[in-house]
Design a protein around this motif. Structure first.
Motif, mmCIF file in Angstrom:
data_model
loop_
_atom_site.group_PDB
_atom_site.id
_atom_site.type_symbol
_atom_site.label_atom_id
_atom_site.label_comp_id
_atom_site.label_asym_id
_atom_site.label_seq_id
_atom_site.Cartn_x
_atom_site.Cartn_y
_atom_site.Cartn_z
ATOM 1 N N GLY A 1 0.788 -1.229 0.000
ATOM 2 C CA GLY A 1 0.000 0.000 0.000
ATOM 3 C C GLY A 1 0.817 1.275 0.000
ATOM 4 N N ASP A 2 0.086 2.392 -0.011
ATOM 5 C CA ASP A 2 0.695 3.718 -0.121
ATOM 6 C C ASP A 2 1.094 4.312 1.220
ATOM 7 O OD1 ASP A 2 0.356 3.670 -2.887
ATOM 8 O OD2 ASP A 2 -1.667 4.532 -2.753
ATOM 9 N N THR A 3 0.627 3.739 2.309
ATOM 10 C CA THR A 3 0.984 4.266 3.642
ATOM 11 C C THR A 3 1.729 3.191 4.422
ATOM 12 O OG1 THR A 3 -1.245 3.682 4.435
ATOM 13 C CG2 THR A 3 -0.857 5.970 3.754
ATOM 14 N N CYS A 4 2.695 2.598 3.735
ATOM 15 C CA CYS A 4 3.543 1.567 4.348
ATOM 16 C C CYS A 4 4.662 2.228 5.149
ATOM 17 C CB CYS A 4 4.137 0.685 3.249
ATOM 18 S SG CYS A 4 5.446 -0.424 3.793
ATOM 19 N N ASN A 5 4.962 1.688 6.312
ATOM 20 C CA ASN A 5 6.099 2.145 7.105
ATOM 21 C C ASN A 5 6.976 0.943 7.420
ATOM 22 O OD1 ASN A 5 7.643 4.099 8.584
ATOM 23 N ND2 ASN A 5 6.881 3.162 10.468
ATOM 24 N N LEU A 6 8.099 0.838 6.715
ATOM 25 C CA LEU A 6 9.039 -0.257 6.929
ATOM 26 C C LEU A 6 10.408 0.368 7.169
ATOM 27 C CD1 LEU A 6 8.956 -3.467 6.708
ATOM 28 C CD2 LEU A 6 10.137 -3.117 4.535
ATOM 29 N N VAL A 7 11.050 0.025 8.288
ATOM 30 C CA VAL A 7 12.296 0.685 8.670
ATOM 31 C C VAL A 7 13.423 -0.334 8.777
ATOM 32 C CG1 VAL A 7 11.071 2.518 9.888
ATOM 33 C CG2 VAL A 7 11.775 0.476 11.143
ATOM 34 N N ILE A 8 14.657 0.147 8.887
ATOM 35 C CA ILE A 8 15.815 -0.737 9.001
ATOM 36 C C ILE A 8 15.661 -1.674 10.202
ATOM 37 C CG2 ILE A 8 18.309 -0.868 9.331
ATOM 38 C CD1 ILE A 8 18.590 1.809 7.951
ATOM 39 N N GLY A 9 15.100 -1.148 11.283
ATOM 40 C CA GLY A 9 14.928 -1.939 12.497
ATOM 41 C C GLY A 9 13.932 -3.058 12.372
ATOM 42 N N ASP A 10 13.203 -3.117 11.265
ATOM 43 C CA ASP A 10 12.300 -4.254 11.042
ATOM 44 C C ASP A 10 13.049 -5.469 10.502
ATOM 45 O OD1 ASP A 10 10.065 -2.861 11.888
ATOM 46 O OD2 ASP A 10 9.644 -2.051 9.909
ATOM 47 N N ASN A 11 14.351 -5.325 10.303
ATOM 48 C CA ASN A 11 15.215 -6.430 9.905
ATOM 49 C C ASN A 11 16.082 -6.800 11.103
ATOM 50 O OD1 ASN A 11 17.020 -8.180 8.770
ATOM 51 N ND2 ASN A 11 17.629 -6.827 7.088
ATOM 52 N N GLU A 12 15.945 -8.037 11.602
ATOM 53 C CA GLU A 12 16.644 -8.404 12.842
ATOM 54 C C GLU A 12 18.165 -8.404 12.704
ATOM 55 O OE1 GLU A 12 18.282 -11.681 12.764
ATOM 56 O OE2 GLU A 12 17.634 -11.579 10.686
ATOM 57 N N VAL A 13 18.685 -8.367 11.477
ATOM 58 C CA VAL A 13 20.138 -8.332 11.306
ATOM 59 C C VAL A 13 20.718 -7.065 11.928
ATOM 60 C CG1 VAL A 13 22.003 -8.222 9.600
ATOM 61 C CG2 VAL A 13 20.065 -9.751 9.241
ATOM 62 N N PHE A 14 19.963 -5.984 11.898
ATOM 63 C CA PHE A 14 20.438 -4.728 12.465
ATOM 64 C C PHE A 14 20.108 -4.643 13.952
ATOM 65 C CE2 PHE A 14 20.569 -3.756 8.018
ATOM 66 C CZ PHE A 14 21.562 -2.821 7.878
#
Length: 310
Positions: free
Chosen positions: A297-310
């Motif tokens: 969708g158009d109001t997606c919020n995905l950040v670096i912290g959503d990847n457990e590698v970081f």
């Protein structure tokens, strides 16, 4: 070949050994205990007592298409060298995607490396165009600043309990109505950032009259003299730009600050002088209920912290 969810510590230890063998690297046991927290579903493919492949789904909550649902992050997928070429990546992947769908998980995302993308596609994942970073170069003469706004305070494992209730309330409120956003309520946030053994994060909380208005999580990467903005949420643009100033309190030499462009605050970052980078992360998603191509969708919020590698 048997596929199964690993519940016993002895089985998870075999998973760790298989992971180390596949990637030719190792961590301290405290890091494995963090990664393989009970919220992380750990699956393995076994030939008798030999673990041949592994696949993990980190459970969470998310807003998806405006609704609060069970969600998951695909992580730590591997096939040991002796069993590569047996299509275990795809076979185990399909098994896991079906199993977590039966558990009620309605949306899965992943940020895999380049070499694993073909296997994920064959398992049924939707793959997206490259998720580029936004970056801002920092001049050498830019001085270190001090926090001037008393509403912004450093957050640690010691003072976080004072904000748990207000933090959870903020997490649900700020994500409400988005097309996709992982909910980082207090317990999840604490596990993800405050309890990670090897994570040296700089976290700042913006509060006013006992109410959380926003936060930002920075990580300094010394080899490249970079600051990664792992996570940021803000009630409004005033709060956002005040939180952005907190990066100036990091005393180490900094040449660049970056953030994933899939943040919902991309326009704010652009106004703050951030530009599209040549670097990117991969993004995949899967809907276990429909098995159809996924749109975040158009109001997606995905950040670096959503990847457990970081």
């Amino acid at each position: 070949m048997e596929f199964r969810l690993l519940m016993e510590d002895s089985q998870k230890l075999k998973f760790v050994h298989g992971w180390e063998h596949a990637f030719s690297r190792s961590f301290e046991m405290r890091d494995y205990e963090w990664i393989f927290d009970p919220r992380n579903l750990v699956y393995g493919a076994f030939e008798q007592d030999t673990l041949c492949a592994g696949y993990c789904i980190l459970q969470s909550q998310a807003v998806f298409q405006g609704n609060l649902v069970k969600s998951g992050l695909c992580n730590n997928v591997f096939v040991t060298p002796e069993y590569q070429g047996c299509h275990l990546f795809t076979k185990l992947g399909r098994y896991v995607l079906s199993a977590v769908g039966e558990m009620g998980i309605q949306i899965l995302v992943g940020l895999p490396n380049e070499s694993s993308l073909p296997g994920h596609r064959r398992a049924g994942w939707t793959t997206f165009p490259p998720n580029f970073y936004l970056e801002k170069k920092i001049l050498e003469d830019e001085s270190v600043t001090q926090l001037e706004d008393e509403r912004i305070t450093p957050m640690t494992s010691l003072n976080f309990p004072l904000w748990k209730e207000a933090f959870t309330e903020f997490a649900f409120k700020i994500s409400s109505g988005r097309s996709f956003s992982i909910i980082k309520e207090a317990d999840y946030f604490s596990w993800r950032y405050l309890r990670r053994p090897s994570g040296d994060y700089k976290i700042f909380n913006y509060q006013e009259h006992g109410t959380v208005k926003g936060y930002v999580v920075y990580k300094y990467y010394q080899p490249f003299k970079r600051i990664h903005i792992l996570d940021v949420e803000a009630e409004n643009e005033t709060v956002f730009f005040e939180l952005l100033k907190a990066a100036g309190t990091i005393k180490e030499p900094v040449s660049l600050i970056n953030v994933l462009s899939s943040t919902i605050y991309a326009d704010y970052f652009s106004r703050a002088g951030y530009c599209k980078s040549e670097e990117y992360s991969n993004l995949i998603a899967y809907d276990p209920l429909s098995n159809a191509p996924v749109s975040l969708g158009d109001t997606c919020n995905l950040v670096i912290g959503d990847n457990e590698v970081f």
